[in-house]
Scaffold this motif. Structure first.
Motif, PDB file in Angstrom:
ATOM      1  N   UNK A  35       0.793  -1.219   0.000  1.00 56.80           N
ATOM      2  CA  UNK A  35       0.000   0.000   0.000  1.00 56.80           C
ATOM      3  C   UNK A  35       0.823   1.265   0.000  1.00 56.80           C
ATOM      4  N   UNK A  36       0.204   2.299  -0.516  1.00 59.96           N
ATOM      5  CA  UNK A  36       0.755   3.652  -0.434  1.00 59.96           C
ATOM      6  C   UNK A  36      -0.113   4.474   0.509  1.00 59.96           C
ATOM      7  N   UNK A  37       0.547   5.178   1.401  1.00 56.83           N
ATOM      8  CA  UNK A  37      -0.095   6.107   2.312  1.00 56.83           C
ATOM      9  C   UNK A  37       0.599   7.460   2.175  1.00 56.83           C
ATOM     10  N   UNK A  38      -0.036   8.506   2.685  1.00 59.06           N
ATOM     11  CA  UNK A  38       0.610   9.808   2.678  1.00 59.06           C
ATOM     12  C   UNK A  38       0.301  10.558   3.961  1.00 59.06           C
ATOM     13  N   UNK A  39       1.237  11.424   4.310  1.00 64.57           N
ATOM     14  CA  UNK A  39       1.100  12.184   5.545  1.00 64.57           C
ATOM     15  C   UNK A  39       1.518  13.621   5.300  1.00 64.57           C
ATOM     16  N   UNK A  40       0.547  14.525   5.425  1.00 63.00           N
ATOM     17  CA  UNK A  40       0.811  15.947   5.309  1.00 63.00           C
ATOM     18  C   UNK A  40       1.205  16.484   6.684  1.00 63.00           C
ATOM     19  N   UNK A  41       1.883  17.621   6.731  1.00 61.32           N
ATOM     20  CA  UNK A  41       2.307  18.176   8.025  1.00 61.32           C
ATOM     21  C   UNK A  41       1.129  18.375   8.975  1.00 61.32           C
ATOM     22  N   UNK A  49      -3.649   4.078  -1.763  1.00 58.04           N
ATOM     23  CA  UNK A  49      -3.943   2.991  -2.685  1.00 58.04           C
ATOM     24  C   UNK A  49      -3.223   1.732  -2.233  1.00 58.04           C
ATOM     25  N   UNK A  50      -3.708   0.583  -2.686  1.00 54.44           N
ATOM     26  CA  UNK A  50      -3.041  -0.677  -2.375  1.00 54.44           C
ATOM     27  C   UNK A  50      -3.282  -1.672  -3.502  1.00 54.44           C
ATOM     28  N   UNK A  51      -2.395  -2.664  -3.548  1.00 50.95           N
ATOM     29  CA  UNK A  51      -2.464  -3.670  -4.598  1.00 50.95           C
ATOM     30  C   UNK A  51      -2.115  -5.032  -4.007  1.00 50.95           C
ATOM     31  N   UNK A  52      -2.834  -6.043  -4.448  1.00 51.09           N
ATOM     32  CA  UNK A  52      -2.545  -7.407  -4.024  1.00 51.09           C
ATOM     33  C   UNK A  52      -1.313  -7.929  -4.752  1.00 51.09           C
ATOM     34  N   UNK A  53      -0.359  -8.463  -3.970  1.00 49.95           N
ATOM     35  CA  UNK A  53       0.863  -8.962  -4.603  1.00 49.95           C
ATOM     36  C   UNK A  53       0.563 -10.149  -5.507  1.00 49.95           C
ATOM     37  N   UNK A  54      -0.443 -10.946  -5.170  1.00 49.13           N
ATOM     38  CA  UNK A  54      -0.721 -12.140  -5.954  1.00 49.13           C
ATOM     39  C   UNK A  54      -1.677 -11.868  -7.104  1.00 49.13           C
ATOM     40  N   UNK A  55      -2.807 -11.251  -6.826  1.00 48.36           N
ATOM     41  CA  UNK A  55      -3.832 -11.100  -7.857  1.00 48.36           C
ATOM     42  C   UNK A  55      -3.714  -9.808  -8.650  1.00 48.36           C
ATOM     43  N   UNK A  56      -3.055  -8.808  -8.069  1.00 50.57           N
ATOM     44  CA  UNK A  56      -2.975  -7.501  -8.715  1.00 50.57           C
ATOM     45  C   UNK A  56      -4.222  -6.651  -8.557  1.00 50.57           C
ATOM     46  N   UNK A  57      -5.183  -7.116  -7.762  1.00 51.19           N
ATOM     47  CA  UNK A  57      -6.375  -6.289  -7.556  1.00 51.19           C
ATOM     48  C   UNK A  57      -5.983  -5.022  -6.805  1.00 51.19           C
ATOM     49  N   UNK A  58      -6.653  -3.930  -7.141  1.00 52.20           N
ATOM     50  CA  UNK A  58      -6.277  -2.625  -6.618  1.00 52.20           C
ATOM     51  C   UNK A  58      -7.457  -1.941  -5.942  1.00 52.20           C
ATOM     52  N   UNK A 100       0.575  -7.927   5.625  1.00 52.54           N
ATOM     53  CA  UNK A 100       0.771  -9.371   5.469  1.00 52.54           C
ATOM     54  C   UNK A 100      -0.452 -10.219   5.800  1.00 52.54           C
ATOM     55  N   UNK A 101      -1.577  -9.580   6.104  1.00 52.48           N
ATOM     56  CA  UNK A 101      -2.725 -10.318   6.627  1.00 52.48           C
ATOM     57  C   UNK A 101      -3.554 -11.005   5.560  1.00 52.48           C
ATOM     58  N   UNK A 102      -3.408 -10.591   4.308  1.00 49.49           N
ATOM     59  CA  UNK A 102      -4.264 -11.164   3.273  1.00 49.49           C
ATOM     60  C   UNK A 102      -5.639 -10.544   3.225  1.00 49.49           C
ATOM     61  N   UNK A 103      -5.879  -9.529   4.039  1.00 47.63           N
ATOM     62  CA  UNK A 103      -7.180  -8.852   4.087  1.00 47.63           C
ATOM     63  C   UNK A 103      -7.022  -7.466   3.494  1.00 47.63           C
ATOM     64  N   UNK A 104      -7.853  -7.137   2.505  1.00 45.30           N
ATOM     65  CA  UNK A 104      -7.812  -5.788   1.953  1.00 45.30           C
ATOM     66  C   UNK A 104      -8.260  -4.794   3.007  1.00 45.30           C
ATOM     67  N   UNK A 105      -7.460  -3.771   3.215  1.00 42.39           N
ATOM     68  CA  UNK A 105      -7.800  -2.787   4.231  1.00 42.39           C
ATOM     69  C   UNK A 105      -7.151  -1.453   3.915  1.00 42.39           C
ATOM     70  N   UNK A 106      -7.807  -0.388   4.357  1.00 46.41           N
ATOM     71  CA  UNK A 106      -7.250   0.954   4.224  1.00 46.41           C
ATOM     72  C   UNK A 106      -6.652   1.429   5.547  1.00 46.41           C
ATOM     73  N   UNK A 107      -6.696   0.609   6.571  1.00 46.65           N
ATOM     74  CA  UNK A 107      -6.261   1.019   7.904  1.00 46.65           C
ATOM     75  C   UNK A 107      -4.753   0.866   8.051  1.00 46.65           C
ATOM     76  N   UNK A 108      -4.090   1.940   8.402  1.00 42.71           N
ATOM     77  CA  UNK A 108      -2.633   1.950   8.435  1.00 42.71           C
ATOM     78  C   UNK A 108      -2.062   1.002   9.484  1.00 42.71           C
ATOM     79  N   UNK A 109      -2.820   0.693  10.540  1.00 44.02           N
ATOM     80  CA  UNK A 109      -2.271  -0.185  11.562  1.00 44.02           C
ATOM     81  C   UNK A 109      -2.183  -1.639  11.112  1.00 44.02           C
ATOM     82  N   UNK A 110      -2.705  -1.929   9.934  1.00 42.37           N
ATOM     83  CA  UNK A 110      -2.583  -3.268   9.366  1.00 42.37           C
ATOM     84  C   UNK A 110      -1.343  -3.380   8.473  1.00 42.37           C
ATOM     85  N   UNK A 111      -0.688  -2.269   8.270  1.00 44.65           N
ATOM     86  CA  UNK A 111       0.503  -2.233   7.425  1.00 44.65           C
ATOM     87  C   UNK A 111       1.747  -2.097   8.309  1.00 44.65           C
TER      88      UNK A 111
END
Length: 124
Positions: A35-41, A49-58, A100-111
């Protein structure tokens, strides 16, 4: 242990484009999402955004849909973020993370395994 190194940031005018790269070292298991995350000041680190390493789903944050595109090259162990039609609101440090969980998520604490980040500055 997975290590991530981001690159490709810079200064660009509004409406311009940049491509960010994330180099992956170490063992990636097929169920990883990258995944890509961003942090402004002064703000929290937000999902882009994020992408599955195996399937390529985004999947994408609503704020970047239609402007940003995530991709990967498994052979080179690279993840990319193509950013078009950039806006001043896109200014931030951009980070690559591994889920590494195999679960699609937007939550940064899963990364984890965050890189050092790359600065993107969009001038108006």
């Amino acid at each position: 242990q997975v290590q991530l190194v981001e690159s490709g940031g810079g200064l660009v005018q509004a409406g311009g484009s940049l491509r960010l790269s994330c180099a992956v070292s170490g063992r990636i298991i097929s169920n990883y999402d990258m995944g890509w995350f961003r942090q402004a000041p002064g703000k929290e680190r937000d999902f882009v955004s994020a992408i599955s390493w195996s399937s390529g789903s985004t999947y994408y944050a609503d704020s970047v849909k239609g402007r940003f595109s995530i991709s990967k090259d498994n052979a080179k162990k690279m993840v990319y973020l193509q950013m078009n039609s950039l806006e001043p609101e896109d200014t931030a440090v951009y980070y690559c993370g591994a889920n590494p969980t195999g679960v699609q998520t937007i939550h940064r604490n899963m990364y984890q395994n965050w890189g050092q980040g790359t600065q993107v500055t969009v001038s108006s």
